[in-house]
Design an enzyme around this catalytic site. Structure first.
Site, PDB file in Angstrom:
ATOM      1  N   MET A  98      -9.674  -9.087   0.599  1.00 51.42           N
ATOM      2  CA  MET A  98      -9.217  -9.361  -0.727  1.00 51.42           C
ATOM      3  C   MET A  98      -7.979 -10.130  -0.725  1.00 51.42           C
ATOM      4  SD  MET A  98      -8.731  -6.854  -3.810  1.00 51.42           S
ATOM      5  CE  MET A  98      -7.484  -5.805  -3.003  1.00 51.42           C
ATOM      6  N   HIS A 131      -1.489  -1.079   5.720  1.00 49.51           N
ATOM      7  CA  HIS A 131      -2.827  -1.698   5.621  1.00 49.51           C
ATOM      8  C   HIS A 131      -2.450  -3.104   6.464  1.00 49.51           C
ATOM      9  CE1 HIS A 131      -6.882  -2.347   4.360  1.00 49.51           C
ATOM     10  NE2 HIS A 131      -6.503  -3.474   3.742  1.00 49.51           N
ATOM     11  N   SER A 169     -10.413  -5.330   6.032  1.00 49.61           N
ATOM     12  CA  SER A 169     -10.392  -4.731   4.879  1.00 49.61           C
ATOM     13  C   SER A 169     -11.820  -4.857   4.219  1.00 49.61           C
ATOM     14  CB  SER A 169      -9.358  -5.216   4.001  1.00 49.61           C
ATOM     15  OG  SER A 169      -9.160  -4.279   2.877  1.00 49.61           O
ATOM     16  N   GLN A 170     -12.016  -5.623   2.940  1.00 54.76           N
ATOM     17  CA  GLN A 170     -13.464  -5.459   2.541  1.00 54.76           C
ATOM     18  C   GLN A 170     -14.299  -6.269   3.116  1.00 54.76           C
ATOM     19  OE1 GLN A 170     -12.682  -6.844  -1.766  1.00 54.76           O
ATOM     20  NE2 GLN A 170     -12.970  -8.944  -0.903  1.00 54.76           N
ATOM     21  N   ASP A 179      -1.379   3.699   5.372  1.00 54.88           N
ATOM     22  CA  ASP A 179      -2.010   2.602   4.390  1.00 54.88           C
ATOM     23  C   ASP A 179      -1.591   2.946   3.117  1.00 54.88           C
ATOM     24  OD1 ASP A 179      -4.024   1.016   3.225  1.00 54.88           O
ATOM     25  OD2 ASP A 179      -4.914   0.931   4.787  1.00 54.88           O
TER      26      ASP A 179
END
Length: 303
Positions: free
Chosen positions: A38, A286, A112-113, A230
């Site tokens: 993202m 993260h 991530s996503q 995270d």
């Protein structure tokens, strides 16, 4: 494996990575497909562009495809917030099928996503075949909160939080906000299962698609990386396919304790017993890691 004194700073989805140069030679040049997270894009020289160059340096001759969702870098970044995830997955499946360099198979690495999006590719689009799936900070049981997102002070992050909190499962939000499509509210399980357009489908919570299960089980390895500090993913256990126990948002359960595993709706229990699931962790925020950690822990799955 040789080393060098070169060091560089890399930002991935707004996070700073300190990478120390090293080298790795391999005769295996299985292609690699990467999908950004993202707020990022395929070709940012401080993030995915740098990762692409690093892998190309460490594995001479490898073909690395960094996915661009759309026709420009700007569109790619915007689509990470606003383009229907199912449409994104279809777009990628078509792109991979038309790439002659991938016809014998490829490894996939999501950030991530991008991790759960690539898992959807594995489940829905078996050709060309995905060999290994590496999830770097992915949210495979979704998120229930958005404590931070790239551009913390930007209006877009505040707007996304407002929309998610006010009605993540409304038709308008589900169709037009990417993060809503992997929003997982443990307090409203019926709403989640009924109206989630993406996550509930790929996690087999709206019925079992045997093709999804068969395709995922065909992976050689499914590697999941969890960031122990995270501050972006809530809950962080989602990075290892864990989540809150149903009906509350305090107590966690591991993948092995969850219905998705006990009922083996995705074949994860079989994969686990066969040694196909790999759970890795690193002590960072993260997407923060060094290339020393990357080389030791992830490069072996790209060889």
């Amino acid at each position: 494996m040789g080393t060098s004194t070169e060091s560089r700073l890399i930002f991935v989805s707004g996070c700073l990575l300190l990478l120390f140069g090293s080298s790795w030679a391999s005769n295996d040049t299985t292609p690699l497909v990467i999908w950004h997270g993202m707020g990022d894009s395929c070709c940012n020289p401080l993030s995915m562009g740098a990762i692409k160059k690093m892998v190309e340096k460490e594995v001479p001759g490898i073909y690395v495809l960094s996915l661009m969702i759309g026709s420009s870098v700007v569109q790619d970044t915007e689509n990470g917030f606003f383009m229907d995830v199912n449409a994104q997955v279809s777009f990628v499946c078509n792109q991979l099928a038309q790439d002659p360099k991938l016809k014998e198979g490829y490894n996939a690495m999501g950030f991530s996503q991008g991790s759960q999006f690539l898992r959807a590719v594995a489940q829905r689009c078996p050709y060309p075949p995905m060999k290994n799936l590496i999830s770097v900070g992915g949210q495979h049981q979704g998120v229930y909160g958005l404590p931070r997102c790239p551009g913390e002070s930007s209006l877009i992050c505040d707007w996304i939080r407002k929309e998610l909190n006010s009605g993540a499962y409304t038709d308008l939000v589900q169709k037009h906000l990417v993060q809503a499509q992997y929003w997982h509210d443990p307090l409203n399980d019926d709403l989640y299962k009924k109206y989630s357009l993406f996550l509930a489908d790929i996690n087999q919570e709206q019925g079992v698609n045997e093709t999804y299960k068969k395709n995922l089980m065909s992976l050689n390895k499914f590697v999941m990386v969890k960031f122990l500090r995270d501050t972006m993913v809530d809950p962080v256990d989602s990075e290892w396919f864990g989540f809150y126990k149903l009906g509350q948002a305090q107590e966690m359960e591991t993948l092995q304790e969850s219905p998705i595993y006990k009922e083996d709706r995705l074949g994860l229990a079989v994969m686990d017993k066969a040694g196909k699931l790999v759970f890795l962790s690193t002590d960072g925020d993260h997407l923060q890691f060094t290339d020393e950690w990357f080389n030791q822990n992830l490069l072996p799955y790209l060889r």
